[in-house]
Design an enzyme around this catalytic site. Structure first.
Site, PDB file in Angstrom:
ATOM      1  N   GLU A  17      17.349  18.135  -3.380  1.00  0.00           N
ATOM      2  CA  GLU A  17      18.230  18.365  -4.483  1.00  0.00           C
ATOM      3  C   GLU A  17      19.251  19.357  -4.347  1.00  0.00           C
ATOM      4  O   GLU A  17      19.181  20.267  -5.163  1.00  0.00           O
ATOM      5  CB  GLU A  17      17.341  18.462  -5.641  1.00  0.00           C
ATOM      6  N   ILE A  18      20.019  19.501  -3.298  1.00  0.00           N
ATOM      7  CA  ILE A  18      21.178  20.493  -3.360  1.00  0.00           C
ATOM      8  C   ILE A  18      22.171  19.862  -4.305  1.00  0.00           C
ATOM      9  O   ILE A  18      22.659  18.692  -4.266  1.00  0.00           O
ATOM     10  CB  ILE A  18      21.774  20.432  -2.049  1.00  0.00           C
TER      11      ILE A  18
END
Lengths: 579, 575
Positions: free
Chosen positions: B332-333
């Site tokens: 989840e960048i």
């Protein structure tokens, strides 16, 4: 590894550039709060004063108020409650709070539906004593609870300079617990009732028996529990019931018993096979349509209304119930009478062959039991099915609104409207909003529906009433939705329900709390703020603190947010709706 | 007051026959069901009050043997259904003798966990033969489940030959969103061992808090934890690791980075982009969020100091945790966070991309992890994310394991067909927190007029993952044989936005038991048919036994169903 992936993208064709504003954070009204939020809480100059180690509560003597006072006194003196966020309130150390004086104008009022629960709590600035004025002992208990929530810290301090004037919006605020599908020890029931009182709930609707087990020991019908309970260690004796009733009185919580009938009575067949139709059969024959099921769920058996002996047993049961439970409400059940069960019985088959109908069979049952309930000075509560069921129902004329209360669970606000517009006082337990067991899958075994290729739509995850009813959903539900003023007056209140197919003592606290707290506030002081806007956002912060306080009192309530959200008020909000 | 309202009905005439009740194979069962359980003449004999276990001495097996001995001698387990087994009172069982062919293998991925347990008829001695101490622990657990009653008796005349189907069988617990004291972790590990799970994937830190006290970077927990009483000291970690070894449970630590690092900013604001910002600006699109949930902050890969801190953290974590797997996060960048940072804006202005920024981070950390003799585990996002991902060529399958959580079997296939060993944590099946609504505040979506479709009840990954759903999921679905071999196993996950110690046991058990059996011996019977129907009865008993051991597992049925086998089945599918 947790994300919010939305299929719906909100195309607010805003600026292609980001707006990095922190939206205005809705501040919590004050760092010290009472749950449910009082109707009126005036705190002009927030400050606190130390609670004297010799703090006392003076009050008139009363068989139930006096124990309540002793309990609160002990709790207040020993709690040393540590808030999630330390309240930044000035502490006036020059004096100590010594006394709370309780005044009750009518000490004789019994705990019953509609009893006056109002109270006024005054903690003046810079004095050593406060006053709690209540119309009845039961209102005094509500005020004591509020007072206890104004105390925190070690050494203890109490919020001062305030006046709380408070009274409930709905008179009936309850929790239903099913102790038949799985058994709960008396200690679990007492912990539940204690927590109910802390949430200003006032009715424990005890769904004691069902097809799966009959845990209540009756002197007049000892075989019912002896053969129909899960075993001697899973029964409620008369002494146990007395303990529950007394504990309820000391907490201002009424105990309304339900012995569900004529459906949901399979467990009676262990003692009396002759009075129970279709007992111990497989609930849904393979390949049969749903209409031909023998019960709404595994565990078959309906009392047979055509056999005189049925009424010998039923009347013994009802009569003894009213001696065990003093409340003027008696729940007569009558939900989910299914055609397949009665149709499987030869006596009833005969009756049908003579042009009788299943609805007439039910009318025979009601006509033989309802007058008896009334003769014992009880108001009968029935599940809505008795008049609203699609197939088997009685003519409403045999159940006059003067002596009958209906409890709705299907159809959301539509059924509430049908009931009140027919003139019935109504208790709301909408499965769409108030069923606490929903959304945890299903309990039937060998269900091929669970084995689907990946990619199939999980829909409600196997739960007939899924999804899970979140505290926010419960909080936002208006139980008088769509009703006119006259109709709305017939809505007595609501009950959240925990059916126990997939619950037992281990999950009791977390299934109920804090979701029942959400209903408790909505029914006590509503779900709107002063501007008439829904206040569930503000309630989030307050509920976090309330969960923390309940846990500190030994009630294992579920967390609703990471602690980070509590420590960073407003930062876990969303201004873009998340579906 | 509980009903089934179905729309799809089978229009058939009434058939009032009792369906065939699938009998439980034997009244005594072991969970997870062994691969081979031969019990030709079921009977039981008393367990001698002086019963002992003979075993070679071993630093972790010996405490385990002592623990099982105590448990077996004191449990007095009272089954839900009294087993109808002939009881031969003449010969009490005196001894269980353990033979370990190789005492030296360390607890590590792929270690031999097989065992053969023989309790012969009419003798006083049982034997447990294993390749390693870790297999002995599995066999001891099975043996303990053959004992019941007061006075205790033991099933006899049987041979259990058993080994796992998948080598990696784990649970992820997030201790950052809410804190769990060490006692809770130990209870979890103990219950894992009873379920023959073998990996505790400890998601220690995240944006919300940094509870791990590191000697080399004391400020991280000093400022980033929820407080001194909500930290894990080195002594705590040692306790967890040792407890794991005594239970045959590997502890795989995860310090998630470069996303999910908001808590680092309390100590090092200079190395964290977008820290302490509001997560999703009002009116902005989802694509422009700063974090996937409240609590912002990504490490800034363009600042040298970031690596000073990160390398200290990685190095010390590998000294605290001996396991050869090291979980490096990388899930989840989100673009919005890095784009909010001035240094990164500069880089992007010079025609750099966010994926390049991530590659810089991976190139600066992956070799360091590998140099510490660790295999790096990453969340699949690192190569599968739609927006920010690295070129797979910089993460060799030799040194990298991927963990999938999105896309069900499709993503598993993408990973293994790219050559990566893969751990399955599909959120559609294995996320234990799903289906409990949402935790964001002030969400107007919750206030809808009655009659609106409640859909998933506000939970992004709803509905709730029932034990049956978990049980029936095949983690190698749609893979060919070569691909399937790269699936190391699976992990159910409990993310803690709405979980904490008050609900730990009931959220995890018995749903993790469902995965425990499937990954140990599969979800099919001898005929190749899914066995979750039959497993229901066995799981009831197993829940009961777990509860008797102090693990507050959820009930799955009314007691009535247990007492009336088969009567709670349905032969018409209930959707």
């Amino acid at each position: 590894m947790s994300t919010n992936s939305f299929s719906i993208v909100f195309i607010f064709q805003i600026l292609s550039i980001f707006i990095f504003i922190v939206p205005s954070i809705s501040a919590v009204g004050s760092p010290i709060n009472i749950w449910p939020k009082p109707r009126s809480f005036t705190w002009t100059t927030p400050h606190a004063i130390p609670l004297s180690t010799s703090f006392t509560i003076t009050s008139p003597s009363h068989p139930y108020l006096t124990p309540a006072i002793n309990r609160y006194l002990r709790q207040i003196q020993t709690a040393q409650y540590k808030p999630s966020i330390i309240p930044t309130i000035n502490l006036t150390t020059s004096l100590q709070f010594q006394t709370l004086t309780v005044t009750v104008s009518d000490i004789t009022a019994p705990l019953s539906h509609g009893v006056n629960e109002s109270y006024t709590l005054t903690i003046p600035s810079n004095t050593t004593s406060g006053t709690l004025t209540a119309a009845t002992p039961w209102g005094a208990m509500r005020g004591l609870e509020s007072f206890s929530q104004l105390v925190w810290g070690n050494p203890a301090r109490v919020a001062a300079g305030l006046v709380i004037s408070d009274w409930p919006m709905f008179e009936h605020r309850g929790i239903l617990l099913d102790t038949s599908r799985n058994y709960y020890g008396v200690d679990d029931l007492l912990r539940l009732i204690g927590a109910m009182s802390a949430n200003k709930l006032n009715v424990f609707h005890w769904h004691i028996t069902d097809s799966q087990s009959f845990p209540l020991v009756l002197k007049s019908e000892p075989e019912l529990a002896m053969k129909g309970s899960y075993g001697p260690d899973m029964q409620y004796s008369a002494e146990d019931v007395k303990r529950v009733v007394e504990f309820g009185l000391e907490h201002g919580v009424r105990i309304i018993p339900e012995i569900d009938m004529p459906g949901h009575t399979g467990s009676w067949a262990e003692a009396y096979p002759e009075i129970v139709a279709c007992a111990n059969m497989f609930w849904w024959p393979a390949g049969a349509p749903w209409e031909e099921r023998l019960a709404a769920e595994p565990g078959t058996g309906h009392l047979n209304p055509l056999i005189p002996k049925t009424y010998d047993v039923v009347k013994n049961v009802i009569k003894e119930m009213t001696t065990l439970f003093p409340d003027s409400f008696y729940h007569g059940g009558v939900d989910e009478v299914v055609p397949g069960c009665w149709k499987a019985d030869p006596t009833i088959q005969k009756y049908l062959a003579g042009n009788g109908t299943l609805s007439q069979v039910l009318e025979i049952f009601i006509n033989n039991t309802n007058p008896y309930i009334l003769s014992l000075n009880r108001t009968a509560v029935y599940w809505e099915d008795v008049i609203l069921d699609g197939e088997i129902k009685v003519n409403p004329s045999i159940l006059p609104p003067a002596t009958t209360i209906m409890q709705t669970w299907n159809g959301g606000p539509n059924n509430t409207k049908r009931l009140v517009s027919a003139g019935y006082r109504t208790i709301v337990s909408s499965a769409d909003f108030y069923y606490l067991d929903c959304g945890h899958g299903d309990f039937t075994g060998n269900n091929s529906a669970y084995d689907q290729p990946p990619g199939f739509k999980q829909t409600k995850g196997g739960s007939w009433c899924g999804p899970f009813k979140s505290w926010q959903l419960i909080y936002n539900y208006d139980i008088a939705y769509g009703l006119n003023e006259t109709e709305a007056k017939l809505v007595l209140g609501g009950e959240v329900a925990l059916w126990s197919e997939q619950s037992d003592p281990r999950v009791l606290d977390s299934r109920i709390w804090p979701r029942a707290s959400a209903m408790a506030e909505a029914l006590w002081s509503g779900n709107l703020d002063e501007m008439g806007m829904k206040r569930s956002a503000d309630a989030t912060d307050r509920l976090n603190e309330w969960v923390n306080r309940m846990v500190s009192r030994g009630v294992k309530a579920e967390p609703i947010q990471p602690l980070w959200c509590v420590r960073n008020p407003g930062m876990c909000n969303t201004y873009n709706p998340i579906f």
